[in-house]
Design a protein around this motif. Sequence first.
Motif, short mmCIF file in Angstrom:
data_model
loop_
_atom_site.label_atom_id
_atom_site.label_comp_id
_atom_site.label_asym_id
_atom_site.label_seq_id
_atom_site.Cartn_x
_atom_site.Cartn_y
_atom_site.Cartn_z
N GLY A 7 48.16 35.49 43.72
CA GLY A 7 48.55 34.19 43.19
C GLY A 7 48.35 33.07 44.19
N LEU A 8 48.75 33.32 45.45
CA LEU A 8 48.59 32.30 46.48
C LEU A 8 47.12 32.07 46.80
CD1 LEU A 8 51.54 33.32 48.85
CD2 LEU A 8 51.42 31.31 47.36
N MET A 9 46.33 33.14 46.78
CA MET A 9 44.90 33.00 47.03
C MET A 9 44.23 32.17 45.94
SD MET A 9 41.99 36.01 47.20
CE MET A 9 42.49 36.68 48.77
N LEU A 10 44.58 32.45 44.69
CA LEU A 10 43.99 31.69 43.57
C LEU A 10 44.41 30.23 43.62
CD1 LEU A 10 44.31 34.27 40.63
CD2 LEU A 10 42.24 33.60 41.88
N ARG A 11 45.64 29.98 44.02
CA ARG A 11 46.08 28.59 44.14
C ARG A 11 45.29 27.87 45.24
NH1 ARG A 11 52.34 27.64 45.11
NH2 ARG A 11 51.80 27.96 47.30
N ARG A 12 45.04 28.59 46.34
CA ARG A 12 44.23 28.00 47.42
C ARG A 12 42.81 27.71 46.95
NH1 ARG A 12 41.71 31.26 51.30
NH2 ARG A 12 43.30 32.85 51.00
N PHE A 13 42.22 28.66 46.21
CA PHE A 13 40.87 28.45 45.67
C PHE A 13 40.85 27.24 44.73
CE2 PHE A 13 39.75 33.28 45.96
CZ PHE A 13 39.58 33.15 47.33
N ARG A 14 41.88 27.14 43.89
CA ARG A 14 41.93 26.04 42.92
C ARG A 14 42.06 24.69 43.62
NH1 ARG A 14 45.98 23.42 40.72
NH2 ARG A 14 47.60 24.97 41.25
N PHE A 56 34.51 29.63 38.13
CA PHE A 56 34.90 28.24 37.90
C PHE A 56 35.29 27.56 39.21
CE2 PHE A 56 38.30 25.17 36.49
CZ PHE A 56 37.44 24.28 35.85
N TYR A 57 35.89 28.32 40.14
CA TYR A 57 36.30 27.77 41.43
C TYR A 57 35.17 27.75 42.45
CZ TYR A 57 41.17 28.28 39.79
OH TYR A 57 42.36 28.20 39.09
N GLY A 58 34.04 28.36 42.12
CA GLY A 58 32.92 28.38 43.04
C GLY A 58 33.17 29.25 44.27
N VAL A 59 33.85 30.36 44.08
CA VAL A 59 34.21 31.26 45.18
C VAL A 59 32.99 32.04 45.65
CG1 VAL A 59 35.62 33.26 45.79
CG2 VAL A 59 36.59 31.43 44.39
N ASP A 60 32.83 32.18 46.98
CA ASP A 60 31.66 32.91 47.49
C ASP A 60 31.83 34.41 47.28
OD1 ASP A 60 33.11 34.11 49.64
OD2 ASP A 60 32.72 32.38 50.92
N GLU A 61 30.75 35.15 47.54
CA GLU A 61 30.72 36.58 47.20
C GLU A 61 31.76 37.39 47.96
OE1 GLU A 61 29.92 39.84 45.09
OE2 GLU A 61 29.17 37.81 44.71
N ALA A 62 31.93 37.11 49.25
CA ALA A 62 32.89 37.87 50.05
C ALA A 62 34.32 37.66 49.55
CB ALA A 62 32.78 37.47 51.53
N GLU A 63 34.68 36.40 49.30
CA GLU A 63 36.03 36.10 48.80
C GLU A 63 36.20 36.67 47.40
OE1 GLU A 63 37.32 31.92 50.91
OE2 GLU A 63 35.94 31.82 49.22
N ARG A 64 35.13 36.66 46.63
CA ARG A 64 35.18 37.17 45.26
C ARG A 64 35.51 38.66 45.25
NH1 ARG A 64 32.85 35.40 40.55
NH2 ARG A 64 32.52 37.00 38.96
#
Length: 281
Positions: A7-14, A56-64
């Motif tokens: 949840g915290l990671m997704l909030r950071r990505f957003r 949608f957040y444009g997350v790179d492959e490693a983070e994904r």
Amino acid sequence: MERRQLGLMLRRFRDRAGKTQQQAAQAIGRDTARVSQVETAKGSFNPEELSTLLDFYGVDEAERRTALELGARARKRQRGRGYTDQLPLAFERLADLQADAKAIGFYESSIVPGLAQSADYMRAVINAGDGVWWEPSQDEVERRVGFRAELQRRVLDAVEPKDISFVVAERVLDEVIGSVSVLRGQLLHLLQLGERPNVTVQVLPRSVLNNPLIGCGLITLDFGAAAPQIAFVPVSYGPSTYHDQEADTVPMFRAYRRARELALGHDASRALLIDKLKELE
């Protein structure tokens, strides 16, 4: 822990993508409440929703890859005691937890805690690990220095001030990292930190007996009523282990409180720091 980290990671990505919860909800065809539930560890997304959101957040492959694996773990049944984070860049998820906590306690017996490090001390510590914990890389050094400096900003200068306490063993104040000049600057930095209204800096003298945390480090994270307390034992290398169940957190928080009780108070700690500075002149 897995849901909380996700949840915290997704909030950071957003936040990084500059998106609102409403926009995120529209992207996956859910309502805003669902996005909020996941970001606050009260739910999880199915694999398709999570994958769409990461796009949608444009997350790179490693983070994904890390987010998808964390999502899979978050959907599993309740695990046993303790959670070991073996996914890449574990320090980023620890940073998310620190940024979310309302009160944080640090005890260290061999090094100044990261949040209390001066810029030069921080760089010296990270340079010492270059070519040891990772392949030699000035880019990696700069990335880690930048990340730690940003974490200090997120936590120490948060809009809603956090209750932050540091307890350091006296031997930490004598350990030269980088140079004597770097150590001198670090002692001055601790004195300055201790003057902040929401920060406490205490020194645990060598003469103290029965220290329950002797030889180790500990971070305590208190989120108030928002989530269970978490205790974390720092390591130099290897997986990071979190404790979020009362059978573990109660004695670990108790040990930290005992260390604070045994440590010198504000004025005595300040006096000792000044004495250490004079010894370096």
